[in-house]
Write a protein that holds these residues in place. Sequence first.
Motif, mmCIF file in Angstrom:
data_model
loop_
_atom_site.group_PDB
_atom_site.id
_atom_site.type_symbol
_atom_site.label_atom_id
_atom_site.label_comp_id
_atom_site.label_asym_id
_atom_site.label_seq_id
_atom_site.Cartn_x
_atom_site.Cartn_y
_atom_site.Cartn_z
ATOM 1 N N ILE A 137 0.841 -1.204 0.000
ATOM 2 C CA ILE A 137 0.000 0.000 0.000
ATOM 3 C C ILE A 137 0.871 1.247 0.000
ATOM 4 C CG2 ILE A 137 -1.768 1.299 1.233
ATOM 5 C CD1 ILE A 137 -2.800 -1.266 -0.012
ATOM 6 N N ARG A 138 1.941 1.224 0.768
ATOM 7 C CA ARG A 138 2.840 2.388 0.798
ATOM 8 C C ARG A 138 3.394 2.679 -0.601
ATOM 9 N NH1 ARG A 138 6.656 2.580 6.224
ATOM 10 N NH2 ARG A 138 5.119 1.862 7.749
ATOM 11 N N GLU A 139 3.753 1.637 -1.329
ATOM 12 C CA GLU A 139 4.276 1.823 -2.682
ATOM 13 C C GLU A 139 3.221 2.420 -3.607
ATOM 14 O OE1 GLU A 139 5.851 -1.874 -4.027
ATOM 15 O OE2 GLU A 139 7.491 -1.908 -2.555
ATOM 16 N N LYS A 140 1.972 2.069 -3.399
ATOM 17 C CA LYS A 140 0.896 2.623 -4.221
ATOM 18 C C LYS A 140 0.635 4.095 -3.888
ATOM 19 C CE LYS A 140 -1.398 -1.798 -5.059
ATOM 20 N NZ LYS A 140 -2.609 -2.637 -4.855
ATOM 21 N N GLN A 192 -8.212 8.307 -4.097
ATOM 22 C CA GLN A 192 -8.563 7.295 -5.088
ATOM 23 C C GLN A 192 -7.924 5.951 -4.731
ATOM 24 O OE1 GLN A 192 -7.720 8.378 -9.168
ATOM 25 N NE2 GLN A 192 -7.974 6.284 -9.903
ATOM 26 N N VAL A 193 -6.645 5.994 -4.371
ATOM 27 C CA VAL A 193 -5.956 4.759 -3.978
ATOM 28 C C VAL A 193 -6.627 4.142 -2.755
ATOM 29 C CG1 VAL A 193 -3.808 3.786 -3.076
ATOM 30 C CG2 VAL A 193 -3.732 5.450 -4.952
ATOM 31 N N LEU A 194 -6.910 4.959 -1.768
ATOM 32 C CA LEU A 194 -7.513 4.455 -0.533
ATOM 33 C C LEU A 194 -8.897 3.867 -0.780
ATOM 34 C CD1 LEU A 194 -6.512 7.297 1.968
ATOM 35 C CD2 LEU A 194 -5.370 5.115 1.566
ATOM 36 N N THR A 195 -9.630 4.486 -1.697
ATOM 37 C CA THR A 195 -10.960 3.977 -2.031
ATOM 38 C C THR A 195 -10.858 2.651 -2.778
ATOM 39 O OG1 THR A 195 -11.863 6.232 -2.143
ATOM 40 C CG2 THR A 195 -13.106 4.485 -3.252
ATOM 41 N N GLY A 224 -12.397 12.072 3.952
ATOM 42 C CA GLY A 224 -11.386 12.565 3.023
ATOM 43 C C GLY A 224 -10.089 12.635 3.805
ATOM 44 N N ILE A 225 -8.955 12.691 3.102
ATOM 45 C CA ILE A 225 -7.684 12.727 3.826
ATOM 46 C C ILE A 225 -7.343 14.151 4.247
ATOM 47 C CG2 ILE A 225 -6.294 12.887 1.704
ATOM 48 C CD1 ILE A 225 -4.201 11.131 3.262
#
Length: 228
Positions: free
Chosen positions: A68-71, A185-188, A199-200
């Motif tokens: 996830i960190r890489e994304k 978007q990534v988190l979703t 939201g972040i």
Amino acid sequence: MDTTAKATATTKQEILAAYEYRHATKVFDSSRKISEEDFGFILETGRLSPSSFGFEPWKFVIVQSMDIREKLLPYAWGAQKQLPTASHFMLILARLPRDMAADSEYIQGMMRDVQNLPPEIAGGKQKVYDVFLKSDFGLEGNERAIFEWGARQTYLALGNMMTAAAQIGIDSCPIEGFDKAKIEQVLTEEGIMDPAHFGIACMAAFGYRVNEPRGKTRQTAGQVVQWV
């Protein structure tokens, strides 16, 4: 000086020493990990932090998955060194305007189930809060302003967690350098964040420094403090 006064003076020195120690750590020692007990302590200082009306419009997401960190990395220009090296990497989410409305299910639930307010007290608090949003701070109708107001609450928790970390010798770095839409978007897509409610607001890295920082630079008290 009596025992109480000595203890108070010692506590003051320890707190100020923690503020002197803390700096925005850019690179962490990836071989050193924060213990579960120590990071649990840091999180507890965040959970116990104050928020406007006590509505706690936050969620702390700890990203330990390197996948996830890489994304996240391509969209977090301010965390290029921290994401790969931090022991613990935190995303702090803030509630969206729909949840922060005075009559929302979230606010009603907070007053009823968390604050344990009797119905008549909750009703009065709802009215005061509604006036605050609409008149006192003039937030009604401006969704971005409402989100940013909620995000400001999360910074209270962030500051407390960074200070608590410094007091036990753990380094940290608050981070705003990221593409908000892309990160969300990534988190979703990863099923980490519900975009209907969050939201972040910001990011924060925790761990142990590799390099000693330069001396702390700040304006003098005379430049930032005004007595009237």
